[in-house]
Enzyme design. Sequence first.
Site, PDB file in Angstrom:
ATOM      1  CG  HIS A   1      -2.009   0.956   1.222  1.00 54.59           C
ATOM      2  ND1 HIS A   1      -1.814   2.311   1.278  1.00 54.59           N
ATOM      3  CD2 HIS A   1      -3.349   0.774   1.147  1.00 54.59           C
ATOM      4  CE1 HIS A   1      -2.987   2.929   1.254  1.00 54.59           C
ATOM      5  NE2 HIS A   1      -3.941   2.014   1.165  1.00 54.59           N
TER       6      HIS A   1
ATOM      7  NE  ARG B   1      -2.621   7.790  -1.691  1.00 57.63           N
ATOM      8  CZ  ARG B   1      -2.714   6.642  -2.355  1.00 57.63           C
ATOM      9  NH1 ARG B   1      -2.616   6.634  -3.670  1.00 57.63           N
ATOM     10  NH2 ARG B   1      -2.896   5.516  -1.711  1.00 57.63           N
TER      11      ARG B   1
HETATM   12  O1  MEZ Z   1      -9.077  -1.972  -0.294  1.00 52.80           O
HETATM   13  C1  MEZ Z   1      -8.252  -1.534   0.489  1.00 52.80           C
HETATM   14  O2  MEZ Z   1      -7.153  -2.048   0.615  1.00 52.80           O
HETATM   15  C2  MEZ Z   1      -8.555  -0.318   1.273  1.00 52.80           C
HETATM   16  C3  MEZ Z   1      -9.951   0.066   1.349  1.00 52.80           C
HETATM   17  C4  MEZ Z   1      -7.559   0.348   1.831  1.00 52.80           C
HETATM   18  C5  MEZ Z   1      -7.536   1.786   2.147  1.00 52.80           C
HETATM   19  O3  MEZ Z   1      -6.657   2.464   1.647  1.00 52.80           O
HETATM   20  O4  MEZ Z   1      -8.370   2.272   2.887  1.00 52.80           O
END
Ligand code: MEZ
Length: 538
Positions: free
Chosen positions: A323, A343
């Site tokens: 992420h 974002r």
């Molecule tokens: O789907 C995801 O991983 C999610 C909703 C994460 C996020 O950034 O909130």
Amino acid sequence: MTDGYTTAMRESIKRVEATRPARMQETWPMMTPVEKQEVLRRFHPDYKPEGMRELRAGSAKGMRTPHELADLLEGHSLLRNHQLDLDRIDFDTDVLIIGGGGAGSAAALLAREQGAKVLMVTKLRHGDANTMMAQGGIQAADKENDTPILHYLDVIGGGHFSNDPDLVEALVRDAPEVIAWLESLGCMFDKEPDGTMITIHGGGTSRKRMHSARDYSGAEIMRTLRDEVRSHPEEISVVEFAPAVELIRDDKGQCAGAILLNLETGEHYVVRAKTTILATGGSGRLHYQGFATTNHYGATGDGVILAYRMGAQTSFLDTMQYHPTGAAYPAQIVGLLVTEKVRGLGAQVCNIDGKQFVYPRETRDVEASAIIRECVEKENGVTTPSGFTGVWLDSPMIDLIHGPGTIQKELPAMVRQFARFGIDIIQDPMLVYPTLHYQNGGVTLKPDGSTSIPNLYGAGEISGGVHGRNRLMGNSLLEVTVYGRRAGRAAGQRVPEVTLGKLTLDHVAEWEKELAEAGIETDVESPLILPDYTRHGR
Ligand code: MEZ
């Protein structure tokens, strides 16, 4: 409130503030396909050859996967020195669900609807799962300007055209129904005063289709599903603190249940089940390449390991999701999720000089790679007192764009998470760096959730194929609910057709033989169950 930032960080924040008025007018260009490939190739952890190795045994022999997962996949069974009496059945059920997160809970509800008796077993507590940790939202094309076809195209594009098209079709087709189902169960999605669902953009989405419950969407979905499961104690039993340590096979070659470990007493339980659903989630707690993670404590990839040992087919074991925005400061929360919703609401990503360097809503793999490049190659990151480096996520822009109070209203969990350490994200940006978030690959599924092993199903993060090489935001909560429901329905419907034979653990003996024949000498036993930094003893 005390100032949670150091003097050096404050200096950099001043530059972020100075560039903000101009940046508010500035849209950083998206990368071209060639630029994307280049940044991925050079900076995405999946593309680092030294981060992975080939598997030497099992159904994916010759395929590459991170060392940490490969070692566990090629590990010995935790039962190899135990003599278990498989005729002494502790639990006899129609459908066994291994995993108590969103996928397992959705599966339990749909299996019950087919009239099946369901046993759900979970390593920790019901709801201790990555579902609970998901923040930003769940995708579904249910607005007038959107269609499942557009959603399909976004998913396939985000996955670099490698996704299994049938799995994607099922995902996007079921999505609007899943939102309606969750709402009917009491899930409190964000709405306009007139009742219209609020939807926003995520990275790689061509339409605003992210449905959220503030920034604790996963927790709200998990609450809803858990409440509903617990409302049916006659048909759905739940056993907590009892991870599966091996699947059981019968003498006809079908999956026939599992062996559980009672984490408190160390006893083993034999569960006989006509159908079994693996919903144990991901593997962030294996910390591939030393990355911090957003994942819950029990995310050690157990289900993939159990299925692999039984010979199940797997796919995309060489792709993980990092992420783009995990917390990089303060040290106590490094790696925890800073939701993409930040974002999605307009916050930009800036370097030490307050300059943008990437479009804020590139797909996650590209965004994460650009942040790594900015910190590692260009050395334009901000270094923290503990030696971690990150870039700024300029959250105060959100109130400037949408009006005062928006951050507090839309991101209360984020506000609280940072306020605990003296950082006010309404006034100041957050320092972020990519964090290990999701297992893109796993057990190969068919659209009904079935696997290559008879009577074994899978759902949620354990599976591989839906997202291809990269998942878009909000398709995880969607995957757990869509495939939880599909697997639960199919496994429940299958029950009357199943006649089980004699229970065996022959596949474990076969596995040990295969390890020996492949010349694999290892001390590793798997599944891991809990990360190795678990506190042992008193
Ligand atoms: O789907 C995801 O991983 C999610 C909703 C994460 C996020 O950034 O909130």
